[in-house]
Design an enzyme around this catalytic site. Sequence first.
Site, PDB file in Angstrom:
ATOM      1  N   GLY A 137       8.232  18.599 -14.342  1.00 42.70           N
ATOM      2  CA  GLY A 137       9.258  19.519 -13.553  1.00 42.70           C
ATOM      3  C   GLY A 137      10.397  18.525 -13.218  1.00 42.70           C
ATOM      4  O   GLY A 137      11.004  17.829 -14.185  1.00 42.70           O
ATOM      5  N   CYS A 138      10.846  18.122 -12.032  1.00 41.37           N
ATOM      6  CA  CYS A 138      11.974  17.463 -11.733  1.00 41.37           C
ATOM      7  C   CYS A 138      11.831  16.154 -12.064  1.00 41.37           C
ATOM      8  O   CYS A 138      12.765  15.306 -12.319  1.00 41.37           O
ATOM      9  CB  CYS A 138      12.269  17.466 -10.246  1.00 41.37           C
ATOM     10  SG  CYS A 138      12.574  19.235  -9.719  1.00 41.37           S
ATOM     11  N   ALA A 139      10.578  15.352 -12.174  1.00 43.17           N
ATOM     12  CA  ALA A 139      10.154  14.206 -12.816  1.00 43.17           C
ATOM     13  C   ALA A 139      10.561  13.524 -14.134  1.00 43.17           C
ATOM     14  O   ALA A 139      10.771  12.656 -14.667  1.00 43.17           O
ATOM     15  CB  ALA A 139       9.005  13.468 -12.324  1.00 43.17           C
ATOM     16  N   ALA A 140      10.840  15.010 -14.800  1.00 39.38           N
ATOM     17  CA  ALA A 140      10.862  14.785 -16.366  1.00 39.38           C
ATOM     18  C   ALA A 140      12.173  14.204 -16.890  1.00 39.38           C
ATOM     19  O   ALA A 140      12.090  13.688 -17.823  1.00 39.38           O
ATOM     20  CB  ALA A 140      10.739  16.149 -16.954  1.00 39.38           C
ATOM     21  N   PHE A 333      11.444  12.190  -9.371  1.00 39.09           N
ATOM     22  CA  PHE A 333      10.259  12.605  -8.408  1.00 39.09           C
ATOM     23  C   PHE A 333      10.101  14.063  -8.814  1.00 39.09           C
ATOM     24  O   PHE A 333      10.819  14.899  -9.067  1.00 39.09           O
ATOM     25  CB  PHE A 333      10.653  12.374  -7.129  1.00 39.09           C
ATOM     26  CG  PHE A 333      11.038  11.237  -6.823  1.00 39.09           C
ATOM     27  CD1 PHE A 333      10.581   9.941  -7.074  1.00 39.09           C
ATOM     28  CD2 PHE A 333      12.714  10.986  -6.154  1.00 39.09           C
ATOM     29  CE1 PHE A 333      11.381   8.849  -6.812  1.00 39.09           C
ATOM     30  CE2 PHE A 333      13.004   9.755  -5.713  1.00 39.09           C
ATOM     31  CZ  PHE A 333      12.423   8.787  -6.073  1.00 39.09           C
TER      32      PHE A 333
END
Length: 372
Positions: A137-140, A333
């Site tokens: 997700g956004c942590a990628a 994150f």
Amino acid sequence: MATLCRPAIAVPEHIITREETLELARTLHANHPQLELALRLIGNTGVQTRHLVQPIEITLEHPGFTTRNNVYEAEAKARVPEVIDRALEHAELTVRDINMIVYVSCTGFMMPSMTAWLINTMGFRNETRQLPIAQLGCAAGGAAINRAHDFCRAYPGSNVLIVACEFCSLLYQPTDLAVGNLLSNGLFGDAIACAVVRGEGGTGVQLEANGSHLVPDTEEWISYAVKDTGFHFLLDKRVPGTMAMLAPAMRDMAEPHDWDVSDLDFYIVHAGGPRILDDLGKYLELEQNMFRYSRQTLVERGNIASAVVFDALERLFQDGGAEHSARGVIAGFGPGITAEIALGTWSGKVNGSSVGHKETSAGRNSSVTMPA
């Protein structure tokens, strides 16, 4: 030492404003028992504009998962190559200089990965390594930087291309009426970001160290429910409070390297929402101005998932960069709850002038709105 060079960013041409989003919510969900709460939460995001890969009237339809995924693939293939070209130009490299492609996306699915198509169509060497990342997700975005850094340390002199392609609007689910889902309908936007990590040379952030942290027992806080209609985004109400757990993790990651995460020169962090930035400032005892680039991304483009950290970093470049050897942190994150954290120092200028130099409209800007 590996250097994260200037990113290239592109956003789709279709724009929806905060006012239009609120009016749509009022119209589509006039009888929702928690409509006022949803409107207040959307308003509190601070998001003023978002870019969509399709016009809003088409976005609001649901033709089925097959059609939507076909749209994802077609739009990615149409839009990504131009952004890659600009990122390579920033790094002063060509496709033949790239040793690995890291492709990150959580908003569509392809197998073989988009990396195979890029190698076959853009002239990358057949020996180019492929690393697709689909489930962070956004942590990628942070994970992509860290895995590129790891690769350059393992294979000195190598160069890694990072591609983040996020069409969050293709995840719109008209039948999901939970307040968290209504909030996400007003928070997420679409964007493509590309950047090169050079194993030697280059201008930008010299990567010093990286680390990852998983908050125990939070797997269900951010997740997808995979259904016949596609990916259904699930957001727990506890998510905005995660900085109480992740700020100490950032501090713990920096201390073994004799860095004080509360005393750095620049901060490029994922802007999932305004409270994430507010709380991070509180726990790290920082002025909110230190997160100005992340906040600008949130205001102008919404939460663009894995592309956020690259968009915020590009804004630092536009602003003239940092002093040589200035210390900074890049942090993504996302689901898990996961934090991907990189420490780096600023290195050099571009072509002997300020890295914030912007070309005229006749040239190739680093951040553009892409026509279909």
